[in-house]
Motif scaffolding. Sequence first.
Motif, mmCIF file in Angstrom:
data_model
loop_
_atom_site.group_PDB
_atom_site.id
_atom_site.type_symbol
_atom_site.label_atom_id
_atom_site.label_comp_id
_atom_site.label_asym_id
_atom_site.label_seq_id
_atom_site.Cartn_x
_atom_site.Cartn_y
_atom_site.Cartn_z
ATOM 1 N N GLY A 163 -117.085 15.712 121.248
ATOM 2 C CA GLY A 163 -117.449 14.296 121.148
ATOM 3 C C GLY A 163 -116.250 13.360 121.223
ATOM 4 N N PRO A 164 -116.515 12.096 121.567
ATOM 5 C CA PRO A 164 -115.435 11.120 121.770
ATOM 6 C C PRO A 164 -114.663 10.754 120.504
ATOM 7 C CG PRO A 164 -117.571 10.031 121.815
ATOM 8 C CD PRO A 164 -117.842 11.496 121.818
ATOM 9 N N ARG A 165 -115.227 11.035 119.342
ATOM 10 C CA ARG A 165 -114.550 10.700 118.093
ATOM 11 C C ARG A 165 -113.769 11.880 117.509
ATOM 12 N NH1 ARG A 165 -118.640 7.804 114.037
ATOM 13 N NH2 ARG A 165 -116.646 7.628 112.921
ATOM 14 N N ALA A 166 -113.844 12.994 118.177
ATOM 15 C CA ALA A 166 -113.204 14.202 117.651
ATOM 16 C C ALA A 166 -111.684 14.125 117.698
ATOM 17 C CB ALA A 166 -113.680 15.414 118.440
ATOM 18 N N GLN A 167 -111.067 14.657 116.661
ATOM 19 C CA GLN A 167 -109.630 14.891 116.647
ATOM 20 C C GLN A 167 -109.471 16.383 116.945
ATOM 21 O OE1 GLN A 167 -109.257 13.159 112.513
ATOM 22 N NE2 GLN A 167 -107.315 12.475 113.377
ATOM 23 N N VAL A 168 -108.718 16.700 117.980
ATOM 24 C CA VAL A 168 -108.665 18.080 118.456
ATOM 25 C C VAL A 168 -107.245 18.648 118.417
ATOM 26 C CG1 VAL A 168 -109.160 19.638 120.366
ATOM 27 C CG2 VAL A 168 -110.629 17.645 119.964
ATOM 28 N N ALA A 169 -107.098 19.735 117.666
ATOM 29 C CA ALA A 169 -105.848 20.501 117.667
ATOM 30 C C ALA A 169 -106.127 21.812 118.390
ATOM 31 C CB ALA A 169 -105.366 20.755 116.244
ATOM 32 N N SER A 170 -105.081 22.507 118.787
ATOM 33 C CA SER A 170 -105.270 23.764 119.516
ATOM 34 C C SER A 170 -104.226 24.782 119.107
ATOM 35 C CB SER A 170 -105.186 23.519 121.030
ATOM 36 O OG SER A 170 -103.925 22.953 121.373
ATOM 37 N N ILE A 171 -104.588 26.041 119.291
ATOM 38 C CA ILE A 171 -103.660 27.149 119.019
ATOM 39 C C ILE A 171 -103.958 28.275 119.993
ATOM 40 C CG2 ILE A 171 -105.190 28.185 117.271
ATOM 41 C CD1 ILE A 171 -102.672 29.085 115.752
ATOM 42 N N GLY A 172 -102.911 28.925 120.477
ATOM 43 C CA GLY A 172 -103.116 30.021 121.414
ATOM 44 C C GLY A 172 -101.906 30.925 121.461
ATOM 45 N N TRP A 173 -102.126 32.143 121.940
ATOM 46 C CA TRP A 173 -101.085 33.167 121.985
ATOM 47 C C TRP A 173 -100.912 33.665 123.411
ATOM 48 C CZ3 TRP A 173 -105.306 32.757 118.971
ATOM 49 C CH2 TRP A 173 -105.126 32.545 117.596
ATOM 50 N N CYS A 174 -99.642 33.891 123.815
ATOM 51 C CA CYS A 174 -99.371 34.481 125.117
ATOM 52 C C CYS A 174 -99.998 33.608 126.215
ATOM 53 C CB CYS A 174 -99.909 35.914 125.118
ATOM 54 S SG CYS A 174 -99.543 36.933 126.551
ATOM 55 N N LEU A 186 -104.783 17.598 128.081
ATOM 56 C CA LEU A 186 -106.110 17.198 128.565
ATOM 57 C C LEU A 186 -106.860 16.362 127.533
ATOM 58 C CD1 LEU A 186 -107.209 20.554 130.239
ATOM 59 C CD2 LEU A 186 -106.643 18.427 131.420
ATOM 60 N N ALA A 187 -106.573 16.574 126.255
ATOM 61 C CA ALA A 187 -107.283 15.852 125.182
ATOM 62 C C ALA A 187 -106.860 14.400 125.074
ATOM 63 C CB ALA A 187 -107.060 16.565 123.852
ATOM 64 N N GLY A 188 -105.732 14.055 125.641
ATOM 65 C CA GLY A 188 -105.282 12.661 125.605
ATOM 66 C C GLY A 188 -105.132 12.129 124.196
ATOM 67 N N LYS A 189 -105.740 10.979 123.938
ATOM 68 C CA LYS A 189 -105.631 10.342 122.623
ATOM 69 C C LYS A 189 -106.343 11.122 121.525
ATOM 70 C CE LYS A 189 -105.008 5.655 124.382
ATOM 71 N NZ LYS A 189 -105.531 4.246 124.386
ATOM 72 N N GLN A 190 -107.179 12.072 121.898
ATOM 73 C CA GLN A 190 -107.881 12.879 120.895
ATOM 74 C C GLN A 190 -107.033 14.038 120.384
ATOM 75 O OE1 GLN A 190 -111.755 13.008 123.490
ATOM 76 N NE2 GLN A 190 -112.350 13.570 121.407
ATOM 77 N N ALA A 191 -105.904 14.295 121.037
ATOM 78 C CA ALA A 191 -105.048 15.423 120.644
ATOM 79 C C ALA A 191 -104.420 15.171 119.283
ATOM 80 C CB ALA A 191 -103.962 15.638 121.685
ATOM 81 N N ALA A 192 -104.534 16.184 118.408
ATOM 82 C CA ALA A 192 -103.994 16.043 117.049
ATOM 83 C C ALA A 192 -102.998 17.145 116.711
ATOM 84 C CB ALA A 192 -105.147 16.075 116.040
ATOM 85 N N GLY A 193 -102.721 18.030 117.639
ATOM 86 C CA GLY A 193 -101.770 19.099 117.362
ATOM 87 C C GLY A 193 -101.879 20.212 118.378
ATOM 88 N N ALA A 194 -100.774 20.942 118.564
ATOM 89 C CA ALA A 194 -100.777 22.077 119.485
ATOM 90 C C ALA A 194 -99.801 23.131 118.983
ATOM 91 C CB ALA A 194 -100.392 21.636 120.894
ATOM 92 N N VAL A 195 -100.312 24.332 118.752
ATOM 93 C CA VAL A 195 -99.475 25.459 118.359
ATOM 94 C C VAL A 195 -99.380 26.393 119.556
ATOM 95 C CG1 VAL A 195 -99.153 27.390 116.784
ATOM 96 C CG2 VAL A 195 -100.248 25.286 115.965
ATOM 97 N N VAL A 196 -98.158 26.674 119.974
ATOM 98 C CA VAL A 196 -97.907 27.497 121.156
ATOM 99 C C VAL A 196 -97.165 28.767 120.749
ATOM 100 C CG1 VAL A 196 -96.786 27.592 123.410
ATOM 101 C CG2 VAL A 196 -97.783 25.433 122.601
ATOM 102 N N TYR A 197 -97.887 29.880 120.713
ATOM 103 C CA TYR A 197 -97.260 31.173 120.432
ATOM 104 C C TYR A 197 -96.783 31.788 121.744
ATOM 105 C CZ TYR A 197 -98.667 32.136 115.526
ATOM 106 O OH TYR A 197 -98.815 32.157 114.147
#
Length: 287
Positions: A163-174, A186-197
Amino acid sequence: MKKFWTLCAALLSVVSVASAQTTMSCCAKPAASSNATETFAMLASNEDFSGGHDSPLPFRYAGGGEMIEFKTTDGGTSKAFEIKSNIRSDKYLFVIHEWWGLNDYIKQEAARLAKELPGTNVIALDLYDGQVAASADEAGKLMQAVKTARAEAIIKGALLHAGPRAQVASIGWCFGGGWSLQTALLAGKQAAGAVVYYGMPEKDVAKLKTLNTDVLMIFAKQDKWINQEVVTEFEKNMKAAKKGLTVKTYDADHAFANPSNPKYSKAMAEDAHAASVAYLKKNLKLK
């Protein structure tokens, strides 16, 4: 003249072998048109890289959560594993699998994160469209078969699902580590964090300038592929883009956080996990 053509043939043979070795090398320079995720996918052709990934041990996830289906922006659909928050929430964590695919290990990790991040909806995406690898050879083929446009359509579809009001963080490995950063882009202004393993970072400074969040990168010093050179370049690019970056370094090898990997280090994996949870709590503003 005969000696001349014999010499030419010999030289051509040497050049061909050298070219093949360069293609298979972990240090090979990708084509200028290759993006970050495609560059990482090229590693599947490297025997040393593939050989460093033992097949996952048999495991069946038996906890909560459910498979969902949502529309993707390319006119198709995609499935994902979702664990909803116990309370209504616009906070989301997208979990992106390793090169094995959305298997039960990833579902278990999603469940663990959901428990540690109360008030967050956790969705484990499937960039392989239902396919799961049981061997390194299968995983390599699946990783190389991923089309950038399709993967982006899946992520964009998940963003629309949130949804347009969502705050979205992400995490991924390899493989998923690189796509975690792409998710934040891609999340633009909705991006709230990114963990890069130990994933391949974006190199385009212009793209990095559009990030709406800082980034946490988990780096293994013994990693031959996402090595110090790659990390140093990412640090330089993030500085040029004027974006925050925290790099946590471990004296470990690639995929050290994966329990099914022979290079697994429980102590360092737990430390990295704790750092990731603390980062996500801070960025998602969780209590």
